[in-house]
Design a protein around this motif. Structure first.
Motif, PDB file in Angstrom:
ATOM      1  N   LYS A 560       0.794  -1.228   0.000  1.00  0.00           N
ATOM      2  CA  LYS A 560       0.000   0.000   0.000  1.00  0.00           C
ATOM      3  C   LYS A 560       0.828   1.281   0.000  1.00  0.00           C
ATOM      4  O   LYS A 560       0.287   2.373   0.112  1.00  0.00           O
ATOM      5  N   ALA A 561       2.156   1.170  -0.145  1.00  0.00           N
ATOM      6  CA  ALA A 561       3.018   2.341  -0.044  1.00  0.00           C
ATOM      7  C   ALA A 561       3.147   3.076  -1.382  1.00  0.00           C
ATOM      8  O   ALA A 561       2.812   2.543  -2.441  1.00  0.00           O
ATOM      9  N   LYS A 562       3.647   4.302  -1.307  1.00  0.00           N
ATOM     10  CA  LYS A 562       3.870   5.131  -2.482  1.00  0.00           C
ATOM     11  C   LYS A 562       5.311   5.628  -2.489  1.00  0.00           C
ATOM     12  O   LYS A 562       5.916   5.854  -1.437  1.00  0.00           O
ATOM     13  N   LEU A 563       5.841   5.821  -3.675  1.00  0.00           N
ATOM     14  CA  LEU A 563       7.216   6.277  -3.825  1.00  0.00           C
ATOM     15  C   LEU A 563       7.355   7.701  -3.282  1.00  0.00           C
ATOM     16  O   LEU A 563       6.612   8.597  -3.686  1.00  0.00           O
ATOM     17  N   PRO A 564       8.297   7.959  -2.370  1.00  0.00           N
ATOM     18  CA  PRO A 564       8.406   9.290  -1.769  1.00  0.00           C
ATOM     19  C   PRO A 564       9.162  10.306  -2.623  1.00  0.00           C
ATOM     20  O   PRO A 564       9.165  11.489  -2.316  1.00  0.00           O
ATOM     21  N   VAL A 565       9.811   9.823  -3.698  1.00  0.00           N
ATOM     22  CA  VAL A 565      10.571  10.725  -4.577  1.00  0.00           C
ATOM     23  C   VAL A 565      10.394  10.280  -6.023  1.00  0.00           C
ATOM     24  O   VAL A 565      10.060   9.131  -6.298  1.00  0.00           O
ATOM     25  N   SER A 566      10.623  11.202  -6.922  1.00  0.00           N
ATOM     26  CA  SER A 566      10.736  10.835  -8.336  1.00  0.00           C
ATOM     27  C   SER A 566      12.133  10.281  -8.563  1.00  0.00           C
ATOM     28  O   SER A 566      13.105  10.771  -7.986  1.00  0.00           O
ATOM     29  N   THR A 567      12.215   9.271  -9.404  1.00  0.00           N
ATOM     30  CA  THR A 567      13.517   8.645  -9.599  1.00  0.00           C
ATOM     31  C   THR A 567      13.652   8.209 -11.049  1.00  0.00           C
ATOM     32  O   THR A 567      13.150   7.166 -11.456  1.00  0.00           O
ATOM     33  N   GLY A 568      14.271   9.049 -11.816  1.00  0.00           N
ATOM     34  CA  GLY A 568      14.503   8.753 -13.215  1.00  0.00           C
ATOM     35  C   GLY A 568      13.302   9.051 -14.095  1.00  0.00           C
ATOM     36  O   GLY A 568      12.313   9.657 -13.678  1.00  0.00           O
ATOM     37  N   GLU A 569      13.388   8.560 -15.288  1.00  0.00           N
ATOM     38  CA  GLU A 569      12.383   8.866 -16.308  1.00  0.00           C
ATOM     39  C   GLU A 569      11.068   8.144 -16.074  1.00  0.00           C
ATOM     40  O   GLU A 569      10.001   8.633 -16.459  1.00  0.00           O
ATOM     41  N   TYR A 570      11.098   6.992 -15.402  1.00  0.00           N
ATOM     42  CA  TYR A 570       9.931   6.129 -15.390  1.00  0.00           C
ATOM     43  C   TYR A 570       9.104   6.193 -14.107  1.00  0.00           C
ATOM     44  O   TYR A 570       7.964   5.727 -14.091  1.00  0.00           O
ATOM     45  N   PHE A 571       9.665   6.741 -13.037  1.00  0.00           N
ATOM     46  CA  PHE A 571       8.980   6.657 -11.758  1.00  0.00           C
ATOM     47  C   PHE A 571       8.890   8.039 -11.118  1.00  0.00           C
ATOM     48  O   PHE A 571       9.910   8.695 -10.912  1.00  0.00           O
ATOM     49  N   LYS A 572       7.674   8.435 -10.779  1.00  0.00           N
ATOM     50  CA  LYS A 572       7.430   9.754 -10.235  1.00  0.00           C
ATOM     51  C   LYS A 572       6.970   9.647  -8.784  1.00  0.00           C
ATOM     52  O   LYS A 572       6.448   8.618  -8.352  1.00  0.00           O
ATOM     53  N   VAL A 573       7.177  10.720  -8.057  1.00  0.00           N
ATOM     54  CA  VAL A 573       6.761  10.762  -6.662  1.00  0.00           C
ATOM     55  C   VAL A 573       5.283  10.382  -6.557  1.00  0.00           C
ATOM     56  O   VAL A 573       4.465  10.746  -7.400  1.00  0.00           O
ATOM     57  N   ASN A 574       4.978   9.599  -5.532  1.00  0.00           N
ATOM     58  CA  ASN A 574       3.627   9.099  -5.235  1.00  0.00           C
ATOM     59  C   ASN A 574       3.155   7.995  -6.183  1.00  0.00           C
ATOM     60  O   ASN A 574       2.000   7.581  -6.126  1.00  0.00           O
ATOM     61  N   ASP A 575       4.063   7.497  -7.052  1.00  0.00           N
ATOM     62  CA  ASP A 575       3.742   6.300  -7.820  1.00  0.00           C
ATOM     63  C   ASP A 575       3.707   5.103  -6.876  1.00  0.00           C
ATOM     64  O   ASP A 575       4.439   5.056  -5.873  1.00  0.00           O
ATOM     65  N   GLY A 576       2.917   4.130  -7.226  1.00  0.00           N
ATOM     66  CA  GLY A 576       2.894   2.907  -6.431  1.00  0.00           C
ATOM     67  C   GLY A 576       1.636   2.104  -6.688  1.00  0.00           C
ATOM     68  O   GLY A 576       0.530   2.646  -6.641  1.00  0.00           O
ATOM     69  N   PHE A 577       1.820   0.821  -6.983  1.00  0.00           N
ATOM     70  CA  PHE A 577       0.688  -0.080  -7.162  1.00  0.00           C
ATOM     71  C   PHE A 577       0.334  -0.684  -5.809  1.00  0.00           C
ATOM     72  O   PHE A 577       1.217  -0.982  -5.001  1.00  0.00           O
ATOM     73  N   THR A 578      -0.922  -0.868  -5.570  1.00  0.00           N
ATOM     74  CA  THR A 578      -1.362  -1.469  -4.310  1.00  0.00           C
ATOM     75  C   THR A 578      -2.105  -2.771  -4.594  1.00  0.00           C
ATOM     76  O   THR A 578      -2.695  -2.942  -5.663  1.00  0.00           O
ATOM     77  N   TYR A 579      -2.028  -3.679  -3.649  1.00  0.00           N
ATOM     78  CA  TYR A 579      -2.847  -4.887  -3.739  1.00  0.00           C
ATOM     79  C   TYR A 579      -3.061  -5.460  -2.346  1.00  0.00           C
ATOM     80  O   TYR A 579      -2.302  -5.198  -1.412  1.00  0.00           O
ATOM     81  N   ASN A 580      -4.151  -6.211  -2.244  1.00  0.00           N
ATOM     82  CA  ASN A 580      -4.499  -6.837  -0.971  1.00  0.00           C
ATOM     83  C   ASN A 580      -3.731  -8.141  -0.796  1.00  0.00           C
ATOM     84  O   ASN A 580      -3.216  -8.713  -1.749  1.00  0.00           O
ATOM     85  N   ALA A 581      -3.682  -8.601   0.436  1.00  0.00           N
ATOM     86  CA  ALA A 581      -3.022  -9.876   0.720  1.00  0.00           C
ATOM     87  C   ALA A 581      -3.835 -11.026   0.130  1.00  0.00           C
ATOM     88  O   ALA A 581      -5.061 -10.920  -0.029  1.00  0.00           O
ATOM     89  N   LEU A 582      -3.151 -12.113  -0.184  1.00  0.00           N
ATOM     90  CA  LEU A 582      -3.783 -13.287  -0.788  1.00  0.00           C
ATOM     91  C   LEU A 582      -4.150 -14.352   0.239  1.00  0.00           C
ATOM     92  O   LEU A 582      -4.501 -15.470  -0.118  1.00  0.00           O
ATOM     93  N   ASN A 583      -4.046 -14.023   1.511  1.00  0.00           N
ATOM     94  CA  ASN A 583      -4.313 -14.990   2.578  1.00  0.00           C
ATOM     95  C   ASN A 583      -3.340 -16.163   2.563  1.00  0.00           C
ATOM     96  O   ASN A 583      -3.717 -17.313   2.795  1.00  0.00           O
ATOM     97  N   SER A 584      -2.079 -15.870   2.250  1.00  0.00           N
ATOM     98  CA  SER A 584      -0.996 -16.834   2.474  1.00  0.00           C
ATOM     99  C   SER A 584      -0.417 -16.551   3.853  1.00  0.00           C
ATOM    100  O   SER A 584      -0.591 -15.455   4.395  1.00  0.00           O
TER     101      SER A 584
END
Length: 985
Positions: A560-584
């Motif tokens: 559930k986290a987001k990137l705190p900084v922009s880093t290079g051409e492909y990733f910008k601040v607040n980027d981040g994919f989220t997903y729920n746990a799979l119950n493993s």
């Protein structure tokens, strides 16, 4: 009347003053007592004592005696007001601090740089995550707790001011000194994190310090070494760099540290350090931002200010301002209250005395700063100073609750920045062939070992790229870990050129998940991410970061986290994919799920007692609660020779646990799809039973052990020579052949038609004389035949295809010697009655051995972690790892006692708690619980009400089965009782 009006006016004025004083960031709760103490102390001080209060001197607790004496002289002769501790150890620092406080006439104000905890400066103390890691977290309550914990540590060691939080907005990835020390580049996120950290720390009774004013986040040089320049105009600085200060000041910030920066937008004199600028310190910080707290210079020995040279009137001559205290005086006149780490405090203090005498420093200006310092001393309790106790100091600075918080922080910080085709979390493990490749110069073994808890993962190493590519051809998923040193936030973090080439080439031909265990700016080096399906940012290479990142990759914990900084051409601040746990299953500390680490030590004691008293050579023991494994330990050795310690990846013969780990789930599947029901009779399942005395026996009766079936038939006895009692050549050979192809042990092969004989013996066997509960292996021989006939496939293949592969239960198998080395297979017995050899890699149960190692009742080998996966699947009503294996009602149907009224506790396949005083459990858990035990000493139990899974694997049958001391002394159930006693919420 005039008197009354005057009195009212006085009361209103007094209340207004008190109210204003109460809003002061350095005001204590008992503000009147504080004011009285401050005024009294100030009024009794000499001029030198007052001026001495303005200086805070650096101390190393690992310093030599001469340096220690120098500090003593500064305290005694120059009356310095405070100390800032640097490198050393906690006990040494505490003792030194007690010494210094004892000789100081006025209690010393103690400061430290403890941005991520005392470990920033001290050995043997706790390191919390860097600010950059915290910056990824969405839940600011966790940041507040971090500030509080660090505050508690500071307070325990006698530190009053922590020079934290860093509120610099790190907009420049090349910043050599801030970087990981910043919460990121987003102004609002930095501010929110800093506010939470400040609140937590100040709630703990330690004063916070926002730094480095007016903002050190966008520089490419280090003020320790030179004077960095901030090339922004005043408007930009006001809206970005100053924004956190405005918010923190309104919420009661205690102090600010002013940096040594060249800021042309705020100070017109080029090359003039901001720490010496009256416009920066007084006009902006004090007047414009209305800051009333303490103002510290950054260290005055830093090159950014120490090398400042004042030009003469002619523009050519120059004076180094540090040698005789001029820099200190300039800093004070600019508006600073505390001169931190002066190059020469003795000379600086004399320079101040002369300035005061010559009216360069007014009494008002002096009292303004000194009284603020004294207010701070009162606020932190120095009016009632107590020495620091050292007897439990190290333990108090390394607490379990700190570990709990660290674990939670890392769980919440792991960030997925690329997730092409939703490659993460990894599902459908039966289709995955996973390799792990390590990059970087630090250790990644914890990450690798954690990955292996979820499925089969091979570590691949090669000297050359072509060799690596060739080796990876056997895999369809490659996890690459970039592991860089976690020692401090300034360590190297970049990919090497070689690593980048290897990454691109591996990604060209494989599905790649890149996991970065260093600062996010490492991603700047990536020229393309096209072929990299998944990228995970783990920020640090600590053991917990590695564990949590592996768990996130397999969906055991949510992301559930987001990137705190922009880093290079492909990733910008607040980027981040989220997903729920799979119950493993995830892994963590007991207190995270309401259990006590301390109380669980009794489990250690009982298990060790069992090993020490030779009830079993070794044990694997696992406890999970609420989907989290909180105890996973090994005891003893493979055998009493003690040559090999039990390891996590060793596999045990689980004996009758096979019934619920292999046969039962396949029966549940068949029942759910309608192939059978609990009332299906044997005569319908297997036509040969139509004429048998068992033709009307149902699945429900069989699996409840309520069918009058014989408990056990020693099939092997009929195959032994009647005289020698050894394997009869009529049935056995020492070499494999088409006729003798059932390998029951090393160099011993049974005739291939004998399993049919076993089935006939069972079919034709007598029933018991009366109907009552009687545990029997026979149903599982029968069901094995039915299941294999139904699918036209072996039981060993079926359980792999239907369950084990998708569960990632890669340590669970029949006939383990085919898959594992004997180094990882626990022996079960030295057989002197049937096979006449040590039984290792072959099933202990004779009847299962006579079925080529694949029995419905026995034959499975596994480790505790894998058994826990199956039990957790049951506990979760048929759901695990993002896949539904059974319907909820199916589990409920099989976990029901149908014959309890007949004094039969059993469910369908599952054992259940005793109905009376004695039985398979401690008697301290719910009746909805279920499990099973095995002859070799194994035990698996799950309790839906407390959400507990308990696994105990042993080889108590080695070297001889003999007496079951584990059972006789209630070892397994005593441990179970200890588990339940350890529940605290």
């Amino acid at each position: 009347m005039r008197y009354i009006l005057s009195l009212i006016t006085f009361i209103v004025f007094s209340n207004t003053v008190i109210s204003q004083d109460a809003d002061h960031p350095l005001a204590a709760k008992d503000i009147q007592a504080q004011k009285k103490w401050v005024d009294s102390l100030y009024n009794t001080m000499s001029l030198e004592e007052k001026i001495g209060q303005l200086f805070m001197v650096q101390v190393f607790s690992n310093q030599d005696k001469a340096t220690e004496n120098k500090i003593v002289n500064l305290i005694r002769d120059n009356h310095i007001g405070g100390l800032i501790y640097s490198k050393g150890g906690p006990v040494r620092q505490a003792k030194l601090n007690n010494l210094y406080q004892a000789i100081s006439k006025t209690p010393l104000l103690i400061g430290m740089d403890a941005e991520w905890g005392l470990s920033m400066r001290l050995d043997s103390t706790y390191a919390f995550p860097w600010n950059m890691t915290l910056g990824a977290i969405r839940d600011n309550a966790l940041i507040e707790r971090t500030g509080y914990h660090i505050g508690e540590h500071c307070k325990r060691i006698g530190v009053h001011f922590n020079f934290a939080p860093v509120v610099d907005i790190n907009t420049n990835p090349k910043n050599p000194i801030i970087g990981n020390r910043s919460f990121g580049e987003d102004r609002d996120n930095v501010t929110e994190k800093a506010l939470a950290f400040m609140k937590g720390m100040q709630d703990a009774g330690v004063l916070a310090n926002a730094k480095h004013f007016p903002g050190h986040g966008d520089t490419e040089s280090d003020s320790h070494k030179t004077l960095p320049t901030i090339n922004f105009d005043e408007k930009r600085i006001d809206s970005v760099e100053l924004y956190p200060y405005k918010k923190l000041i309104k919420k009661g910030l205690s102090s600010v540290m002013v940096a040594h920066l060249n800021v042309p937008g705020l100070e017109p004199r080029n090359g003039f350090p901001s720490s010496l600028s009256k416009h920066v310190v007084t006009d902006i910080l004090k007047d414009s931002l209305q800051f009333k707290g303490l103002i510290f210079t950054d260290a005055l020995e830093m090159k950014g200010v120490a090398d400042y040279i004042e030009k003469g009137i002619d523009g050519n001559s120059a004076t180094n301002m540090t040698k005789d205290g001029d820099i200190d005086l300039m800093a004070f006149l600019a508006g600073n209250d505390v001169m931190l780490m002066s190059v020469n405090p003795e000379q600086a203090i004399q320079k101040f005395v002369t300035a005061y005498t010559n009216d360069v420093i007014s009494e008002e200006r002096l009292s303004h700063s000194v009284k603020k310092i004294l207010m701070a001393k009162y606020k932190v309790g120095l009016h009632n100073y107590m020495p620091i106790g050292t007897s439990t100091l190290v333990e108090d600075l390394n607490r379990l609750k700190d570990d709990l918080l660290y674990e939670e922080l890392l769980e919440n910080a792991i960030t997925v920045v690329r997730n092409k085709s939703e490659v993460l979390p990894l599902r459908n493990l039966q289709t995955k062939k996973i390799a792990y490749v390590q990059f970087g110069d630090d250790d990644g073994s914890t990450f690798y070992n954690e990955l292996k808890k979820y499925t089969k993962v091979h570590r691949i190493e090669a000297e050359k790229l072509d060799e690596m590519i060739t080796k990876l051809q056997n895999y369809n998923t490659v996890i690459i870990g970039l592991h860089r040193s976690n020692d401090n936030p300034w360590k190297d973090y970049e990919f090497t050129d070689k690593e980048l080439v290897w990454l691109y080439e591996i990604a060209r031909t494989n599905t790649v998940i890149l996991d970065v265990f260093t600062r996010p700016y490492a991603l700047i080096d990536l020229k393309t991410v096209e072929n990299i399906e998944g990228i995970v940012m783990s920020y640090q290479n600590s053991e917990i970061a590695q564990q949590k990142s592996a768990q996130a990759i397999f969906g055991a914990i949510p992301v559930k986290a987001k990137l705190p900084v922009s880093t290079g051409e492909y990733f910008k601040v607040n980027d981040g994919f989220t997903y729920n746990a799979l119950n493993s299953l995830s892994y963590g500390l007991p207190e995270r799920v309401g259990m006590s680490s301390e109380l669980l030590k009794r489990v250690d004691s009982i298990a060790q007692y069992a090993v020490d008293n030779k009830m079993t050579p070794g044990i694997q023991l696992l406890i999970a609660r609420k989907g989290k494994v909180i105890y996973n330990k090994n005891f003893g050795h493979h055998t009493y020779s003690k040559e090999q310690k039990v390891k996590f990846d060793d596999v045990y013969d689980v004996a009758s646990l096979t019934k619920i780990l292999a046969t039962l789930p396949l029966v549940m599947e068949l029942e759910e799809k309608g192939a059978v029901s609990l009332d299906t009779k044997l005569s319908k399942m297997l036509p040969e039973y139509m004429s048998s005395n068992k033709k009307n026996v149902t699945i429900k009766q069989m699996l409840s052990h309520y069918a009058r079936l014989k408990p056990w038939i020693p099939f092997y006895v009929a195959t032994l020579d009647s005289v020698t009692k050894k394997p009869d050549p009529k049935y056995y050979r020492t070499k494999f052949s088409s006729k003798f192809n059932i390998k029951v042990a090393e160099n011993l092969y049974l005739r291939q038609d004998y399993p049919d004989s076993i089935q006939k013996i069972i079919k034709d066997s007598d029933l018991l004389s009366r109907l009552r509960y009687r545990y029997s292996d026979m149903p599982y021989y029968i069901l094995k035949k039915y299941i294999e006939k139904y699918y036209n496939k072996g039981l060993d293949e079926l359980v792999q295809d239907h369950f084990y592969q998708s569960l990632g239960a890669n340590y669970t198998t029949y006939n383990p010697s085919v898959k594992f080395s004997n180094i990882n297979i626990i022996p079960t017995e030295i057989d002197d009655y049937y096979r006449y050899q040590e039984i290792q890699g072959y099933v202990h149960d004779m009847g299962a051995a006579m079925q080529n190692g694949v029995g419905g009742h026995a034959g499975i080998f596994s480790n505790a972690n894998d058994v826990a996966k199956l039990m957790q699947l049951y506990l979760q009503k048929g759901y695990y790892g993002g896949k539904r294996y059974f319907k909820t009602e199916t589990l409920d149907k099989f976990n029901t006692c149908y014959y309890c009224e007949s004094d039969n506790r059993r469910g369908i396949g599952f054992d259940k708690p005793q109905l009376g005083d004695e039985g398979p459990t401690c008697g301290c858990l719910s009746m909805t619980s279920f499990g099973h035990s095995g002859f070799t000493g194994t035990y698996a139990w799950a309790d839906p009400e407390e959400e507990i899974v308990y696994i105990f694997l042993a080889n108590r049958t080695y070297p001889k089965a003999g007496k079951n001391l584990l059972l006789r002394e209630n070892i397994r159930t005593n441990i179970q009782e200890a588990i339940y006693d350890a529940i605290i919420e």
